[in-house]
Design a protein around this motif. Structure first.
Motif, mmCIF file in Angstrom:
data_model
loop_
_atom_site.group_PDB
_atom_site.id
_atom_site.type_symbol
_atom_site.label_atom_id
_atom_site.label_comp_id
_atom_site.label_asym_id
_atom_site.label_seq_id
_atom_site.Cartn_x
_atom_site.Cartn_y
_atom_site.Cartn_z
ATOM 1 N N THR A 107 1.037 -1.447 -0.385
ATOM 2 C CA THR A 107 0.340 0.150 0.149
ATOM 3 C C THR A 107 0.915 0.590 0.083
ATOM 4 N N ALA A 108 2.113 1.546 1.010
ATOM 5 C CA ALA A 108 2.711 2.285 0.313
ATOM 6 C C ALA A 108 4.053 2.380 -0.597
ATOM 7 N N ILE A 109 3.644 1.391 -1.203
ATOM 8 C CA ILE A 109 4.233 1.600 -2.047
ATOM 9 C C ILE A 109 3.281 2.240 -3.191
ATOM 10 N N SER A 110 2.256 1.629 -3.178
ATOM 11 C CA SER A 110 0.896 1.411 -4.676
ATOM 12 C C SER A 110 0.944 2.879 -4.272
ATOM 13 N N PHE A 111 0.590 4.140 -3.418
ATOM 14 C CA PHE A 111 0.133 4.786 -2.913
ATOM 15 C C PHE A 111 1.435 5.891 -3.278
ATOM 16 N N PHE A 139 -1.037 13.687 -3.376
ATOM 17 C CA PHE A 139 -0.406 15.046 -3.940
ATOM 18 C C PHE A 139 1.017 14.501 -3.793
ATOM 19 N N ALA A 140 1.969 14.395 -3.029
ATOM 20 C CA ALA A 140 3.573 14.378 -3.769
ATOM 21 C C ALA A 140 3.527 12.673 -5.003
ATOM 22 N N ALA A 141 2.491 11.995 -5.031
ATOM 23 C CA ALA A 141 2.750 11.473 -5.908
ATOM 24 C C ALA A 141 2.415 11.661 -7.787
ATOM 25 N N PRO A 142 1.426 12.876 -8.245
ATOM 26 C CA PRO A 142 1.414 13.414 -9.156
ATOM 27 C C PRO A 142 2.794 14.667 -9.279
ATOM 28 N N ALA A 143 2.214 14.892 -8.039
ATOM 29 C CA ALA A 143 3.990 16.168 -7.472
ATOM 30 C C ALA A 143 5.105 16.284 -8.535
ATOM 31 N N THR A 144 5.627 14.904 -8.277
ATOM 32 C CA THR A 144 6.906 13.978 -8.608
ATOM 33 C C THR A 144 7.150 13.898 -9.677
ATOM 34 N N THR A 145 5.493 13.234 -9.997
ATOM 35 C CA THR A 145 5.564 12.940 -12.212
ATOM 36 C C THR A 145 5.872 14.350 -13.099
ATOM 37 N N LEU A 146 4.836 15.128 -11.860
ATOM 38 C CA LEU A 146 4.725 16.833 -12.696
ATOM 39 C C LEU A 146 5.953 17.214 -12.861
ATOM 40 N N ALA A 147 7.108 17.409 -11.610
ATOM 41 C CA ALA A 147 7.873 17.992 -11.190
ATOM 42 C C ALA A 147 8.826 17.692 -12.341
#
Length: 557
Positions: A107-111, A139-147
């Motif tokens: 779950t941690a890796i998934s999100f 928030f953090a996951a898409p922020a990573t790839t948008l960055a």
């Protein structure tokens, strides 16, 4: 039929209308010296930069990639311990126990990888604190790839890559947070639940006690869709009336899933100084998307021919696994959008789609170029763009050029490695799962559909989508560990290698355009790009698709 076509056309037009203005805003949002936006968001960004010690300077691609991976790894570790020990932590009014170790790992890796694959039932496994940790990760996951997408585009434009942590903060404060905040309020207006209170226990008219789960659902929904995260506060995801109560909320969910990912070609065109090229890339992806929508709708309206043997009308559409509130049309469009945008939210059971309808969802994830997830999908699209340019250059006998830079051996080796890595993970893991009883014994449907179930699970993991053919019994140690590892590898390997490609092109001198230069902002190139995606991408997985959904379709009687 006219009303059906009209509803589909309206949704498709909405996607087109919102793409360009959002892309224009994204281009401005990531300008470090945009005084207007710096002033508008300075009240929240300056304290963050000061407390965290972030200073705006430019990193090399190795520093940028290392910052990205380390930050994500740290957040995975923190989330893991929250899930494991949620029974000792606050905001647990329903007394949830700590997660089993392999499930917490998954779950941690998934999100944190934007996958949001859920091997648990949302409302029965997590405390309110854990649900809010998921919201933070979404928030953090898409922020990573948008960055990293913005850094990638800067590299192609011949500029310095920027600073990962600055781009990361900008992604949240200037894009994800304000839009999701407004969307959450709208969702509440539509009837989506938003509370930190405990579950409600009611007595039904039959005198039986019923537990009604609640939670911060509207906040969860807005960012799960905008950030192409997926998952659900409740186990049945966007089919639950507390998550998706009406046709209006369903359309808003569709718009949020496509909002950022469709806008990136327009942001790219403005940043590299070739708006027409951005429009060509958008048009090519939209054609692939439209083909997927049309094929899925046609397949689902044909229904299952086997129903005819039971004296049932199979021409009214396949309603198996679908919510009556949405019907065949909204369910089919949702299934295409959620896999095309790599979101993973579902308002219908994908395991119950017709073989061809299920194959479209699989293809969207396998290609990861039909817009794709926020940031990561666009980088994958640009990988195929460069491949199309390289093939075109070889056909006319000259060194391929892209944005005035020569594409040479180093770039193509990195791209070839990236291109091969995904099918190796998906097909290799599928073969292992079908070979070992740990994987094969969890299949609920024998035969061809069982192959589709396993392949879909690993495709969803590697492509960071998160939806599933939920007939598969994936809540086991084997599936938790194997999909967890594949989600991590599938997420970061391609991002790092493609960032290296952007840096390599950035450092090259610009070659003067001549009469022999192959233009990449024409309809001809758009057609070549679509052909490259279908020939290089789809044919890679064609044998596996033949063993799964295609064989299942051909055996229906």
């Amino acid at each position: 039929m006219t009303s059906i076509l009209l509803s589909v056309v309206i949704i498709l037009v909405l996607f087109i209308v919102i793409a360009k203005p959002t892309g224009m805003y994204l281009e401005k949002a990531f300008q470090y010296k945009n005084e207007r936006l710096n002033k508008a968001f300075g009240w929240i960004e300056k304290p963050i930069f000061k407390l965290s010690g972030i200073k705006t300077f430019h990193q090399g691609w190795k520093q940028y990639a290392l910052s990205l991976v380390l930050l994500n790894a740290c957040m995975i570790v923190v989330a893991y311990f929250v899930f494991r020990f949620q029974n000792f932590l606050p905001l647990n009014p329903n007394g949830m126990e700590g997660m089993e170790p392999t499930l917490a790992f998954n779950t941690a890796i998934s999100f944190m990888t934007n996958t949001d694959l859920q091997h648990y039932s949302g409302e029965s496994a997590l405390s309110h604190l854990s649900q809010m940790v998921l919201i933070f990760l979404m928030f953090a996951a898409p922020a990573t790839t948008l960055a990293i997408a913005m850094a990638f585009i800067r590299g192609l434009a011949g500029r310095k890559l920027g600073h990962f942590l600055t781009d990361f903060v900008y992604s949240i404060t200037r894009v994800l947070l304000p839009i999701s905040f407004i969307a959450a309020i709208v969702f509440v207006g539509f009837g989506v639940v938003q509370t930190l209170g405990s579950n409600v226990v009611l007595t039904t008219v039959e005198g039986v006690e019923q537990v009604i789960a609640r939670g911060p659902v509207a906040a969860f929904e807005s960012i799960k869709l905008l950030g192409n995260n997926g998952g659900g506060h409740f186990g049945v995801n966007s089919a639950h009336p507390f998550e998706n109560p009406s046709a209006l909320s369903n359309v808003l969910q569709l718009i949020l899933m496509m909002l950022v990912t469709t806008s990136l070609p327009f942001a790219y065109g403005r940043m590299v100084g070739n708006k027409k090229q951005g429009r060509v890339i958008f048009a090519a992806m939209f054609i692939l998307f439209t083909i997927g929508v049309g094929t899925s709708l046609y397949a689902e309206f044909q229904g299952n021919p086997a129903l005819s043997a039971l004296g049932m009308d199979a021409t009214q559409g396949n309603m198996e696994g679908k919510e009556t509130r949405f019907g065949v049309v909204q369910s089919s469009i949702f299934s295409v959008v959620t896999t095309a945008a790599e979101t993973g939210a579902v308002n219908a059971m994908h395991d119950s789609l017709t073989p061809i309808g299920g194959m479209i969802t699989l293809l969207n994830m396998l290609l990861n170029t039909v817009f794709g997830g926020i940031g990561a999908g666009f980088i994958n699209v640009m990988m195929y763009v460069i491949i199309a340019v390289f093939i075109s250059g070889l056909m006319v006998g000259r060194t391929p050029e892209f944005l005035g830079k020569k594409i040479e051996g180093r770039e193509m080796k990195l791209i070839a490695l990236t291109l091969l890595f995904q099918p190796l993970l998906i097909l290799g893991a599928t073969a292992v799962a079908l070979w070992t009883p740990l994987g094969s014994e969890t299949i609920s449907n024998p035969g061809f559909h069982g192959i589709s179930q396993v392949m879909y699970e690993y495709t969803s993991s590697v492509a960071n989508n998160g939806s599933g053919f939920e007939g598969l019994g994936d809540a086991t140690t084997f599936w938790n560990i194997s999909t967890g590892l594949l989600m991590f590898l599938g997420r970061f390997f391609g991002l790092v290698t493609m960032l290296a490609v952007a840096e390599s092109l950035r450092s090259k001198p610009v070659v003067a355009e001549t009469i022999g230069t192959f233009r990449t902002d024409t309809s001809l190139f758009g057609g070549i790009f679509v052909g490259t995606v279908l020939l290089v991408g789809a044919l890679t997985f064609f044998p596996a698709l033949v063993l799964g959904p295609i064989a299942e379709f051909l055996t229906l009687k």
